[in-house]
Design a protein around this motif. Structure first.
Motif, PDB file in Angstrom:
ATOM      1  N   CYS A  47       5.091 -13.153  -0.683  1.00 30.89           N
ATOM      2  CA  CYS A  47       5.547 -12.344  -0.072  1.00 30.89           C
ATOM      3  C   CYS A  47       4.054 -10.680   0.034  1.00 30.89           C
ATOM      4  CB  CYS A  47       7.004 -11.065   0.774  1.00 30.89           C
ATOM      5  SG  CYS A  47       7.216 -10.031   1.982  1.00 30.89           S
ATOM      6  N   GLN A  48       4.020 -10.909   1.207  1.00 30.52           N
ATOM      7  CA  GLN A  48       2.861  -9.352   1.734  1.00 30.52           C
ATOM      8  C   GLN A  48       2.890  -8.611   2.526  1.00 30.52           C
ATOM      9  OE1 GLN A  48      -1.009 -10.451  -0.077  1.00 30.52           O
ATOM     10  NE2 GLN A  48       0.439 -10.891  -1.709  1.00 30.52           N
ATOM     11  N   GLY A  49       4.320  -8.257   2.570  1.00 34.10           N
ATOM     12  CA  GLY A  49       5.140  -6.832   2.995  1.00 34.10           C
ATOM     13  C   GLY A  49       4.923  -5.944   2.048  1.00 34.10           C
ATOM     14  N   THR A  50       5.041  -4.218   2.788  1.00 36.31           N
ATOM     15  CA  THR A  50       4.501  -3.470   2.474  1.00 36.31           C
ATOM     16  C   THR A  50       5.266  -2.854   1.355  1.00 36.31           C
ATOM     17  OG1 THR A  50       4.216  -2.697   5.026  1.00 36.31           O
ATOM     18  CG2 THR A  50       4.416  -0.989   2.701  1.00 36.31           C
ATOM     19  N   ALA A  51       6.425  -3.668   1.026  1.00 36.69           N
ATOM     20  CA  ALA A  51       7.291  -3.275  -0.528  1.00 36.69           C
ATOM     21  C   ALA A  51       6.905  -3.958  -1.075  1.00 36.69           C
ATOM     22  CB  ALA A  51       8.750  -3.586   0.528  1.00 36.69           C
ATOM     23  N   CYS A  52       6.561  -5.164  -1.207  1.00 36.66           N
ATOM     24  CA  CYS A  52       5.720  -6.137  -2.319  1.00 36.66           C
ATOM     25  C   CYS A  52       4.570  -5.989  -2.534  1.00 36.66           C
ATOM     26  CB  CYS A  52       5.794  -7.266  -1.432  1.00 36.66           C
ATOM     27  SG  CYS A  52       8.385  -8.363  -1.897  1.00 36.66           S
ATOM     28  N   HIS A  53       3.606  -5.187  -1.652  1.00 39.04           N
ATOM     29  CA  HIS A  53       2.839  -4.859  -1.594  1.00 39.04           C
ATOM     30  C   HIS A  53       2.792  -3.880  -3.250  1.00 39.04           C
ATOM     31  CE1 HIS A  53      -1.589  -4.497  -2.093  1.00 39.04           C
ATOM     32  NE2 HIS A  53      -1.100  -2.958  -1.374  1.00 39.04           N
ATOM     33  N   VAL A  54       3.179  -2.716  -2.401  1.00 43.54           N
ATOM     34  CA  VAL A  54       3.943  -1.686  -3.025  1.00 43.54           C
ATOM     35  C   VAL A  54       4.106  -2.075  -4.738  1.00 43.54           C
ATOM     36  CG1 VAL A  54       4.977   0.762  -3.829  1.00 43.54           C
ATOM     37  CG2 VAL A  54       4.149  -0.404  -1.441  1.00 43.54           C
ATOM     38  N   LYS A  55       5.636  -2.687  -4.956  1.00 39.59           N
ATOM     39  CA  LYS A  55       5.620  -3.278  -5.922  1.00 39.59           C
ATOM     40  C   LYS A  55       4.631  -4.459  -6.919  1.00 39.59           C
ATOM     41  CE  LYS A  55       9.683  -0.838  -6.251  1.00 39.59           C
ATOM     42  NZ  LYS A  55      10.330  -0.823  -6.912  1.00 39.59           N
ATOM     43  N   GLY A  56       3.407  -4.589  -5.937  1.00 34.09           N
ATOM     44  CA  GLY A  56       2.553  -5.400  -7.187  1.00 34.09           C
ATOM     45  C   GLY A  56       1.949  -6.850  -6.762  1.00 34.09           C
ATOM     46  N   SER A  57       2.756  -7.003  -5.301  1.00 33.54           N
ATOM     47  CA  SER A  57       2.616  -8.699  -5.250  1.00 33.54           C
ATOM     48  C   SER A  57       1.012  -9.084  -5.095  1.00 33.54           C
ATOM     49  CB  SER A  57       2.935  -9.141  -3.740  1.00 33.54           C
ATOM     50  OG  SER A  57       2.525  -8.772  -2.814  1.00 33.54           O
ATOM     51  N   LEU A 109       9.404 -10.669   4.401  1.00 28.91           N
ATOM     52  CA  LEU A 109      11.024 -12.176   4.181  1.00 28.91           C
ATOM     53  C   LEU A 109      12.322 -11.352   4.177  1.00 28.91           C
ATOM     54  CD1 LEU A 109       9.699 -14.103   1.229  1.00 28.91           C
ATOM     55  CD2 LEU A 109       9.928 -14.976   3.417  1.00 28.91           C
ATOM     56  N   GLY A 110      12.966  -9.825   4.403  1.00 32.37           N
ATOM     57  CA  GLY A 110      13.564  -9.503   4.952  1.00 32.37           C
ATOM     58  C   GLY A 110      14.631  -8.775   3.651  1.00 32.37           C
ATOM     59  N   CYS A 111      13.578  -9.254   2.811  1.00 30.69           N
ATOM     60  CA  CYS A 111      14.882  -8.511   1.261  1.00 30.69           C
ATOM     61  C   CYS A 111      14.019  -7.418   0.271  1.00 30.69           C
ATOM     62  CB  CYS A 111      15.950 -10.239   0.343  1.00 30.69           C
ATOM     63  SG  CYS A 111      14.138 -11.163   0.098  1.00 30.69           S
ATOM     64  N   CYS A 112      13.473  -6.596   1.000  1.00 29.69           N
ATOM     65  CA  CYS A 112      12.971  -5.920   0.350  1.00 29.69           C
ATOM     66  C   CYS A 112      13.303  -5.158  -0.687  1.00 29.69           C
ATOM     67  CB  CYS A 112      12.238  -4.492   0.985  1.00 29.69           C
ATOM     68  SG  CYS A 112      11.540  -5.044   2.710  1.00 29.69           S
ATOM     69  N   ALA A 113      14.266  -4.973  -0.910  1.00 34.60           N
ATOM     70  CA  ALA A 113      15.470  -4.622  -1.883  1.00 34.60           C
ATOM     71  C   ALA A 113      14.443  -5.506  -3.798  1.00 34.60           C
ATOM     72  CB  ALA A 113      16.701  -4.802  -2.125  1.00 34.60           C
ATOM     73  N   LEU A 114      14.387  -6.688  -3.410  1.00 32.28           N
ATOM     74  CA  LEU A 114      14.172  -7.669  -4.504  1.00 32.28           C
ATOM     75  C   LEU A 114      12.689  -7.659  -4.988  1.00 32.28           C
ATOM     76  CD1 LEU A 114      16.032 -10.267  -3.460  1.00 32.28           C
ATOM     77  CD2 LEU A 114      17.014  -8.859  -5.311  1.00 32.28           C
TER      78      LEU A 114
END
Ligand code: FES
Length: 159
Positions: A75-85, A117-122
């Motif tokens: 996932c390259q969405g914002t939350a994942c990007h911020v968390k280090g994808s 992917l719609g599961c940003c909490a993960l």
């Protein structure tokens, strides 16, 4: 013409208006749209190959390269990007020696970058063969890749 192409095209009465459905169904059967398949569809529908490529490349769902036995989506969405994808993507690329959109030379793994992917909490999230893996780290990414290599060598030993 391949049977699968003939059956699906016939089901849609050789109607060019059903092109997207035809492409979707053939991709579901074959995993991707090969040059040969595009040629056969063009012949059957009496339209040009470039028209088919024009339609198919507009939609990201269509794949033109044969997918690997296993598929990793990161996932390259914002939350994942911020968390280090991004560092995780680097681990995947250097380990697999491929870029997103490609498949390893042994055909074992394909790598794809995807939107949220719609599961940003993960976050950061990856999907391996439709199974979601959350809170990924560089270590768990390396472990995932090692388990895929192990699986492959076990399968080769069995053959
Ligand atoms: S941004 Fe990755 S799951 Fe939403």
């Amino acid at each position: 013409m391949k049977d699968v192409v003939r059956e699906i095209v016939n089901k849609h009465h050789n109607d060019p208006a059903s092109l997207i459905s035809i492409l979707q169904e053939i991709q579901t059967e074959e995993g991707h749209l090969s040059e040969e398949t595009i040629y056969e569809i063009a012949e059957a529908l009496d339209i040009s190959e470039s028209k088919i490529y024009g339609v198919a490349t507009f939609y990201t769902q269509f794949k033109f390269k044969k997918p690997g036995l296993h598929q990793i989506k990161i996932c390259q969405g914002t939350a994942c990007h911020v968390k280090g994808s991004n560092p995780l993507l680097d681990v995947l690329k250097s380990n697999l020696k491929i870029e997103p959109g490609d498949t390893t030379s042994d055909g074992n793994v394909s790598l794809e970058r995807v939107a949220c992917l719609g599961c940003c909490a993960l976050a950061p999230v990856m999907v391996l063969d439709d199974e979601i893996h959350g809170k990924m780290t560089q270590d768990s990414t390396s472990e995932m890749l090692s388990s895929l290599k192990e699986k492959k060598s076990k399968e080769e030993d069995r053959d």
